[in-house]
Design an enzyme around this catalytic site. Structure first.
Site, short mmCIF file in Angstrom:
data_model
loop_
_atom_site.label_atom_id
_atom_site.label_comp_id
_atom_site.label_asym_id
_atom_site.label_seq_id
_atom_site.Cartn_x
_atom_site.Cartn_y
_atom_site.Cartn_z
N ASN A 1 0.85 -1.20 0.00
CA ASN A 1 0.00 0.00 0.00
C ASN A 1 0.88 1.24 0.00
O ASN A 1 1.36 1.66 1.06
CB ASN A 1 -0.86 0.05 1.27
N HIS B 1 -1.18 -8.66 -4.45
CA HIS B 1 -0.56 -8.56 -3.13
C HIS B 1 -0.80 -9.79 -2.27
O HIS B 1 -0.15 -9.97 -1.26
CB HIS B 1 -1.04 -7.31 -2.40
#
Length: 482
Positions: free
Chosen positions: A329, A403
């Site tokens: 992030n 991710h």
DNA sequence: ATGTCC
């Protein structure tokens, strides 16, 4: 949304055209295979992606990763590229958990030689590493020291003898972003930071011990120090309350000043300002500070894991070597080829890893020729993967990959204690040691609660779409979480 | 994700 609303670009790419909804600035491109696409279309994440595609100044296309799930403002699992300097920056497209990411440590410790120690390892990790939302660390920092951490990232840990030089060499950005501005972080965030370094947090954050189960690319695995049958440790966590507060503070501020810039955000959680505004500059400085806090946090936790290995396995801590450390992030200024033009961009990645192809500047030196390592943790207790970014990723996904496994039931939905316990029990049934700060409090669970294991589909999709290639599959042995 | 949302 249905398949009929989409244009199919290729086997793994589905496009929601810009014309689908008034106000979209770019098309949405969903990377998914036949197995995943319908789930993605059915969920809330898809609508959120369409709204995110309305952010001012976006270029190219909004990338949706196969492991996407719903978030606040933007979904988790997107890449949004804003053109410099006319585009906007939106904290909600980076996320509250700034620089949540993964550290993977490999070792030359053979799993079959330490099988008896898994329970002790799990127990000691749980003792040594504060977990849970309210966790406070074993390290108490003065406020000025919080700023040093935010300035120096993992390098702070090196100065405190909690890192090896090689940890930094094999970390994205060397474990430190330049141009962090701790002075742009609020006092509230700073006080949280003073108490939370070296803590794991809650939600989906965890520390795992795993085995390298299968290697798919021998040369790459050798460079990474991964060998079949050896023990590895994986740390999934971020900047804790510090980053969360930075995001919340700046979303609030951007909501207040947005209309000064004649910007109406698609959604209050996607509040944004122009990239070349003083507010954007402040946020970038604060966000980098939070990112560095997270790099430092994962480094301190890696050090704790080494300490536990030293204790339980008679000085084996030093045999744990960093494979890579990557943010999931983060927002960064990068150069990209967009519609045939080389341009300076601001890349928002939320639930997406940077994945630069072979030879791209910015990749840590040991991996520059190979391509950037992509660490793909499963949900806790699931299979994890190590992959390698391909050249194709640069244009298809602006140098990005997935991710980790998406969750069919978020921990938010599974907010009942009984469900949490049931999830842990389902892992225990598979022979995985689970240590949780919430476990054992209730066995009122009815059982049968399970996270759908979709990580293999996610990895097949990412490999099929040629964003990254498989290097190794990791099998969980023990997991510690909040 | 989170000094955790009504």
């Amino acid at each position: 949304m249905h398949r009929t609303d989409l244009t199919r670009i290729d086997d793994f790419t589905w496009e929601v055209p810009e014309s689908f909804r008034e106000g979209m600035r770019v098309p949405v491109r969903i990377i998914a295979n036949e197995e995943l696409i319908d789930d993605i279309l059915a969920g809330e994440a898809c609508e959120q992606a369409i709204q995110t595609a309305m952010l001012p100044g976006l270029v190219g296309h909004l990338v949706v990763m196969p492991d996407v799930y719903s978030g606040q403002g933007a979904p988790v699992g997107i890449v949004a590229v804003s053109k410099w300097p006319v585009g906007a920056i939106a904290p909600g497209a980076i996320g509250h958990d700034i620089n949540t990411g993964v550290r993977l440590l490999g070792s030359n410790i053979r799993v079959d030689q330490v099988e008896d120690a898994f329970d002790d390892l799990a127990d000691r990790l749980q003792e040594r590493i504060p977990c849970g939302v309210d966790a406070e660390g074993s390290i108490q920092l003065a406020k000025s020291e919080v700023d040093h951490v935010a300035q120096s990232g993992a390098q702070w840990a090196l100065r405190k003898d909690m890192a090896q030089q090689d940890d930094l060499v094999r970390a994205e950005e060397g474990g430190r972003l330049n141009e962090a501005e701790p002075s742009k972080v609020s006092d509230v965030a700073q006080s949280l930071g003073a108490q939370q370094l070296g803590t794991l947090g809650g939600g989906e954050h965890f520390i795992e011990i795993l085995a390298v189960e299968e290697v798919f690319n021998r040369a790459a695995a050798l460079t990474m120090g991964l060998k079949e049958g050896t023990l590895v440790a994986q740390i999934h966590c971020g900047s804790r309350g510090y980053g969360r507060q930075v995001c919340a503070d700046y979303i609030e501020r951007f909501q207040e000043v947005g209309h000064d810039y004649d910007i109406t955000p698609p959604n209050p959680n996607l509040a944004c300002v122009p990239l070349e505004s003083s507010e954007a500059e402040d946020y970038m400085g604060a966000m980098r500070a939070a990112a560095n806090y997270a790099y430092a946090n994962r480094q301190v936790l890696a050090h704790r894991v080494r300490e536990v290995f030293d204790d339980v396995l008679d000085g084996m801590g030093d045999r744990l070597k960093t494979v890579y450390d990557v943010a999931h992030n983060l927002g960064q200024i990068e150069m990209h080829q967009v519609e045939g033009k080389h341009m300076r961009c601001y890349v928002h990645r939320k639930g997406a890893a940077r994945a630069f192809g072979p030879g791209t500047p910015g990749i840590s030196l040991p991996y520059r020729a190979l391509g950037q390592p992509v660490l793909v943790p499963g949900s806790m207790g699931e299979t994890s993967w190590v992959m390698l970014a391909t050249r194709n990723a640069m244009q298809k996904s602006f140098g990005s990959a997935c991710h980790g496994a998406g969750r069919t039931m978020s921990r938010h939905e599974a907010n009942h204690q009984a469900d949490e316990v049931a999830l842990d029990e389902s892992l225990e049934e598979k022979g995985i040691r689970v240590r949780s700060s919430s476990s054992g409090e209730s066995s009122a669970s009815t059982g049968g609660v399970q996270l759908k294991e979709n990580i293999d589909a996610v990895v097949e999709t990412v490999a099929g779409a040629d964003l990254a290639s498989k290097v190794a599959r990791l099998k969980p042995l023990a997991v510690v979480h909040g």
